[in-house]
Scaffold this active site. Structure first.
Site, PDB file in Angstrom:
ATOM      1  N   ALA A 157      32.461 -69.302 -47.872  1.00 21.48           N
ATOM      2  CA  ALA A 157      31.374 -70.224 -47.513  1.00 21.48           C
ATOM      3  C   ALA A 157      30.086 -69.730 -48.159  1.00 21.48           C
ATOM      4  CB  ALA A 157      31.207 -70.239 -46.000  1.00 21.48           C
ATOM      5  N   LYS A 158      29.182 -70.664 -48.448  1.00 21.04           N
ATOM      6  CA  LYS A 158      27.852 -70.244 -48.895  1.00 21.04           C
ATOM      7  C   LYS A 158      27.011 -70.190 -47.622  1.00 21.04           C
ATOM      8  CE  LYS A 158      24.546 -71.042 -52.589  1.00 21.04           C
ATOM      9  NZ  LYS A 158      24.392 -69.662 -53.046  1.00 21.04           N
ATOM     10  N   ALA A 159      27.217 -69.083 -46.919  1.00 20.48           N
ATOM     11  CA  ALA A 159      26.647 -68.928 -45.582  1.00 20.48           C
ATOM     12  C   ALA A 159      25.530 -67.894 -45.606  1.00 20.48           C
ATOM     13  CB  ALA A 159      27.741 -68.479 -44.617  1.00 20.48           C
ATOM     14  N   TYR A 163      24.393 -63.121 -46.998  1.00 23.34           N
ATOM     15  CA  TYR A 163      23.330 -62.673 -47.921  1.00 23.34           C
ATOM     16  C   TYR A 163      22.531 -61.489 -47.389  1.00 23.34           C
ATOM     17  CZ  TYR A 163      24.533 -66.454 -50.948  1.00 23.34           C
ATOM     18  OH  TYR A 163      25.233 -67.268 -51.794  1.00 23.34           O
TER      19      TYR A 163
END
Ligand SMILES: Cc1ncc(COP(=O)(O)O)c(C=O)c1O
Length: 289
Positions: A157-159, A163
């Site tokens: 996921a680009k969660a 980051y």
């Protein structure tokens, strides 16, 4: 338009409304701020058209699903919203950021089923992510943080939560005069940079880590297609740290990074070679065609 990101002229799409840039705010008890219940997309428009726009909107939906929430806008509605943001702000070449998150509501604990899911889309002019590295080759540190196992976090996921280790790695890299950091994964294999995928070249063939615990970037997939068109052999596989020594060229791929050659990772040096240059230039042509 410059300066702090909350103090700019422009209009942001927020929950179906176009709101003044400076008024696009959230409450401090927003669930996402406390528990990282947020997913996002980074996209680039070239000549008025977002490259792989629909794929980005679909990935936003996918990422939200991985975090167990549903975005209350369809892919079509997100597509229309992004087009509107570009048009209203008079942007043709821009970076587009869509972000969806669990908002503030009756829940303030870890569970958050009663809080509304929100969506915002902003766009702004954003030049080269790594400055002049495209010609010189970026200098990368080696991160101390490792990409987590898919059993530890929703790795594909680009969660926002993923980051946290990227920001810390990038800060450490910048403190050493590097533009970014290359990360290993939880098994010790080469993974990616803090916001971009990685490719290597050896004897005219390309080697790139298998995306089994990190984002299989849309730029990465595009570049693999470009290499296939050129009949360059690609080895998508697990890469051991000691192999870095034998690679001749290296580049990063990502929507923000585009295709950026790498000149150095830790103590390993790479030439900004012919294939890195060719793919970087061809990518620039492709996104504008
Ligand atoms: C951690 C990470 N990996 C890879 C990528 C590359 O993904 P894409 O090419 O879809 O932008 C990004 C950028 O979004 C990223 O943040």
């Amino acid at each position: 338009m410059a300066g702090a990101y909350d103090d700019r002229d422009g209009t942001i799409w927020m929950d179906g409304q176009m709101v003044d840039w400076r008024g696009a705010n959230v409450h401090v008890l927003t669930h996402a701020m406390h528990y990282a219940s947020s997913v996002f997309e980074g996209e680039r428009a070239y000549n008025g058209k977002i490259f792989l726009s629909r794929e980005h909107s679909e990935r936003l939906h996918y990422s939200a699903g991985e975090l167990d929430f549903e975005i209350p806008y369809s892919v079509e509605e997100i597509e229309a919203a992004k087009a509107k943001v570009l048009a209203v702000n008079g942007l043709t070449d821009a970076y587009v950021r869509a972000v969806a998150w669990r908002g503030v509501g009756e829940d303030m604990g870890v569970a958050s089923k009663r809080n509304p899911v929100r969506l915002a889309i902003a766009a702004w002019e954003w030049g080269s992510y790594y400055g002049d590295a495209k010609t010189r080759g970026a200098k990368l540190d080696i991160a101390k943080w490792k990409r987590p196992s898919p059993e530890t976090a929703p790795s594909h996921a680009k969660a926002a939560g993923l980051y946290m280790i990227c920001t810390m790695s990038k800060h450490a890299a910048e403190a050493k005069g590097c533009s970014d950091a290359m990360m290993f994964d939880y098994r010790g294999y080469v993974a990616e940079a803090t916001g971009a995928n990685i490719f290597f070249v050896k004897d005219g063939e390309v080697h790139t880590p298998k995306p089994d615990c990190f984002l299989n970037g849309l730029t990465r997939q595009t570049v693999m297609g470009m290499l296939e068109e050129r009949q360059v052999k690609i080895h998508e596989r697990h890469i051991m740290p000691e192999e870095l020594e034998g690679f001749e060229q290296c580049w990063l791929t990502g929507t923000a990074a585009e295709v950026t050659p790498v000149g150095q990772i830790g103590d390993y040096n790479f030439e900004v070679g012919a294939l890195a240059r060719e793919i970087s230039d061809a990518y620039e042509t492709k996104v504008r065609s």
